[in-house]
Every structure is written in C-alpha cells, then in structure tokens.
Design a protein around this motif. Structure first.
Motif, PDB file in Angstrom:
ATOM      1  N   ALA A   1      22.833  79.618  33.547  1.00 16.85           N
ATOM      2  CA  ALA A   1      21.405  79.023  33.020  1.00 16.85           C
ATOM      3  C   ALA A   1      20.799  80.053  32.525  1.00 16.85           C
ATOM      4  O   ALA A   1      19.865  79.949  31.683  1.00 16.85           O
ATOM      5  N   THR A   2      20.832  81.356  32.937  1.00 15.08           N
ATOM      6  CA  THR A   2      20.271  82.550  32.398  1.00 15.08           C
ATOM      7  C   THR A   2      20.698  82.669  31.005  1.00 15.08           C
ATOM      8  O   THR A   2      19.950  82.839  30.065  1.00 15.08           O
ATOM      9  N   GLY A   3      21.940  82.625  30.590  1.00 17.17           N
ATOM     10  CA  GLY A   3      22.452  83.022  29.208  1.00 17.17           C
ATOM     11  C   GLY A   3      21.824  81.671  28.416  1.00 17.17           C
ATOM     12  O   GLY A   3      21.539  81.976  27.331  1.00 17.17           O
ATOM     13  N   CYS A   4      22.072  80.409  28.789  1.00 20.77           N
ATOM     14  CA  CYS A   4      21.418  79.378  28.157  1.00 20.77           C
ATOM     15  C   CYS A   4      20.039  79.485  27.852  1.00 20.77           C
ATOM     16  O   CYS A   4      19.498  79.104  26.535  1.00 20.77           O
ATOM     17  N   PHE A   5      19.254  79.745  28.660  1.00 16.62           N
ATOM     18  CA  PHE A   5      17.732  80.096  28.598  1.00 16.62           C
ATOM     19  C   PHE A   5      17.558  81.234  27.300  1.00 16.62           C
ATOM     20  O   PHE A   5      16.815  80.832  26.506  1.00 16.62           O
ATOM     21  N   TYR A   6      18.239  82.113  27.372  1.00 18.71           N
ATOM     22  CA  TYR A   6      18.119  83.161  26.347  1.00 18.71           C
ATOM     23  C   TYR A   6      18.485  82.651  24.982  1.00 18.71           C
ATOM     24  O   TYR A   6      17.631  82.646  23.985  1.00 18.71           O
ATOM     25  N   GLY A   7      19.464  81.638  25.134  1.00 16.83           N
ATOM     26  CA  GLY A   7      19.888  81.025  23.712  1.00 16.83           C
ATOM     27  C   GLY A   7      18.883  79.953  23.111  1.00 16.83           C
ATOM     28  O   GLY A   7      18.507  80.061  22.041  1.00 16.83           O
ATOM     29  N   ALA A   8      18.042  79.556  24.034  1.00 16.28           N
ATOM     30  CA  ALA A   8      16.923  78.525  23.847  1.00 16.28           C
ATOM     31  C   ALA A   8      15.874  79.101  23.532  1.00 16.28           C
ATOM     32  O   ALA A   8      14.995  78.480  22.637  1.00 16.28           O
TER      33      ALA A   8
ATOM     34  N   GLU B   1      16.203  66.936  14.767  1.00 12.03           N
ATOM     35  CA  GLU B   1      16.449  68.142  14.089  1.00 12.03           C
ATOM     36  C   GLU B   1      16.546  69.562  14.852  1.00 12.03           C
ATOM     37  O   GLU B   1      15.854  70.810  14.099  1.00 12.03           O
ATOM     38  N   ILE B   2      16.221  69.356  16.121  1.00 13.24           N
ATOM     39  CA  ILE B   2      16.173  70.489  16.964  1.00 13.24           C
ATOM     40  C   ILE B   2      17.549  71.015  17.468  1.00 13.24           C
ATOM     41  O   ILE B   2      18.118  70.327  17.726  1.00 13.24           O
ATOM     42  N   LEU B   3      17.611  72.397  17.765  1.00 14.07           N
ATOM     43  CA  LEU B   3      18.814  72.830  18.167  1.00 14.07           C
ATOM     44  C   LEU B   3      19.045  72.830  19.338  1.00 14.07           C
ATOM     45  O   LEU B   3      18.274  73.099  20.462  1.00 14.07           O
ATOM     46  N   LEU B   4      20.330  72.462  19.975  1.00 11.79           N
ATOM     47  CA  LEU B   4      20.504  72.137  21.261  1.00 11.79           C
ATOM     48  C   LEU B   4      21.456  73.301  21.435  1.00 11.79           C
ATOM     49  O   LEU B   4      22.681  73.536  20.840  1.00 11.79           O
ATOM     50  N   VAL B   5      21.452  74.134  22.322  1.00  5.95           N
ATOM     51  CA  VAL B   5      22.202  75.183  23.072  1.00  5.95           C
ATOM     52  C   VAL B   5      22.956  75.000  23.990  1.00  5.95           C
ATOM     53  O   VAL B   5      22.459  74.524  25.072  1.00  5.95           O
ATOM     54  N   THR B   6      24.399  74.961  24.043  1.00  4.07           N
ATOM     55  CA  THR B   6      25.192  74.308  25.210  1.00  4.07           C
ATOM     56  C   THR B   6      26.096  75.601  25.494  1.00  4.07           C
ATOM     57  O   THR B   6      26.770  76.221  24.735  1.00  4.07           O
ATOM     58  N   VAL B   7      26.038  76.081  26.824  1.00  2.93           N
ATOM     59  CA  VAL B   7      26.511  76.983  27.301  1.00  2.93           C
ATOM     60  C   VAL B   7      27.606  76.757  28.549  1.00  2.93           C
ATOM     61  O   VAL B   7      27.043  76.149  29.390  1.00  2.93           O
TER      62      VAL B   7
ATOM     63  N   SER C   1      33.336  76.149  37.492  1.00  2.00           N
ATOM     64  CA  SER C   1      32.692  76.073  35.874  1.00  2.00           C
ATOM     65  C   SER C   1      31.373  75.218  35.912  1.00  2.00           C
ATOM     66  O   SER C   1      31.089  74.575  36.859  1.00  2.00           O
ATOM     67  N   GLU C   2      30.644  75.641  35.021  1.00  2.00           N
ATOM     68  CA  GLU C   2      29.221  75.238  34.882  1.00  2.00           C
ATOM     69  C   GLU C   2      28.918  74.874  33.329  1.00  2.00           C
ATOM     70  O   GLU C   2      29.472  75.897  32.471  1.00  2.00           O
ATOM     71  N   SER C   3      28.198  73.807  33.016  1.00  2.00           N
ATOM     72  CA  SER C   3      27.687  73.636  31.648  1.00  2.00           C
ATOM     73  C   SER C   3      26.370  73.288  31.603  1.00  2.00           C
ATOM     74  O   SER C   3      26.038  72.613  32.617  1.00  2.00           O
ATOM     75  N   VAL C   4      25.717  73.938  30.936  1.00  2.00           N
ATOM     76  CA  VAL C   4      24.002  73.615  30.641  1.00  2.00           C
ATOM     77  C   VAL C   4      23.637  73.402  29.284  1.00  2.00           C
ATOM     78  O   VAL C   4      24.238  74.258  28.351  1.00  2.00           O
TER      79      VAL C   4
END
Length: 152
Positions: A61-68, A115-121, A143-146
């Motif tokens: 979640a931390t990594g995905c939050f950074y990407g978002a 047209e909003i970018l979705l970031v999946t980690v 494993s986890e996917s967010v």
C-alpha cells in the motif's frame, strides 16, 4: 490404626491400597511436553505468517500510494517504478529476518473510463516457517495487490 495414620500423613501414598504415586507427575509431563511444545511452535509460526502478511500488505500500500501521488510521464517512468520498489523494500526491511531476494513487485498502469491513471502494485514475498511441518509447506507465498487512482 497405624496403617491408616501412615496413609493420611504420606501424601504420595494412595489411601485405598497403599500404592505409591511418586512418578505420576513426571510421567504425565513426559507425555504432554512434546504435545505442548508442538502446539507452542505452531502458534508462533502462525503468528509470524500473519505478521508478515500484514507487513507485505502495508508495504504494498505504501508503494502504491507513492505511485498514486507522484505523476508518471514517459520521462520519469523508470525512476518512478524504481522508487515504488525501493519504498516497498524499505518498508519490509524494518522487519527482523527480511530477505530481499524473496521479494518481488510488479507495477501496472492503465487508464480508466474517465482517463485517470490507475496504478496497480502486486507484491509477493516468500516467507519461510521456523519448523518444516509435515504435510504443510515450509515456504509460504504471501502476495498482495492494491490499485489506487492517481491524484490530480
């Protein structure tokens, strides 16, 4: 009268038939101790797996939050992905026994209908138990996917 008095004063002698019971507690302990230790180690391993599953979820979640929260462009895509993977590894490295070779992360991006970018980690970590339990895997794949929408 003497035998009745002896049975009352000696706590290790059975009052009915005068048989000694000195080794009963030691025998019961010898029988139950392996069962209790197996149960204790099982509880510790289950707790460790649960702890690591939560840690992997939080790191993902931390990594995905950074990407978002940080813009992605064609100029910074490699550095952006490296930073996400670095944040995930840093978050997990705070745990005792972390092995970086057992960690893998995948990052995907796509545009939604608005047209909003979705970031999946997707993050997975190969966790090893303390005891190699018969009939159970020694290595557990956590494993986890967010998916987050990128903030504007």
């Amino acid at each position: 009268m003497l035998s009745n008095q002896t049975a009352k004063t000696n706590r290790f002698v059975d009052a009915k038939n005068g048989v000694g019971r000195e080794g009963t507690a030691a025998t019961e302990l010898a029988i139950m101790l392996p069962v209790l230790l197996t149960f204790l180690l099982g509880c510790v391993d289950y707790g460790r797996v649960t702890y690591w599953a939560i840690s992997v979820s939080n790191a993902n979640a931390t990594g995905c939050f950074y990407g978002a929260t940080h813009r992605l462009s064609s100029l910074n895509s490699d550095a952006w992905e490296e930073k996400i993977q670095l944040l995930i590894a840093e978050e997990l490295s705070e745990n005792h026994g972390f092995e970086p070779d057992n960690l893998s992360s995948e990052i995907e991006t796509e545009l939604d209908a608005n047209e909003i970018l979705l970031v999946t980690v997707r993050t997975s970590y190969a966790f090893r138990t303390i005891v190699n339990w018969p009939g159970l895997p020694h290595e557990v794949a956590l494993s986890e996917s967010v998916t987050f929408r990128q903030f504007r």
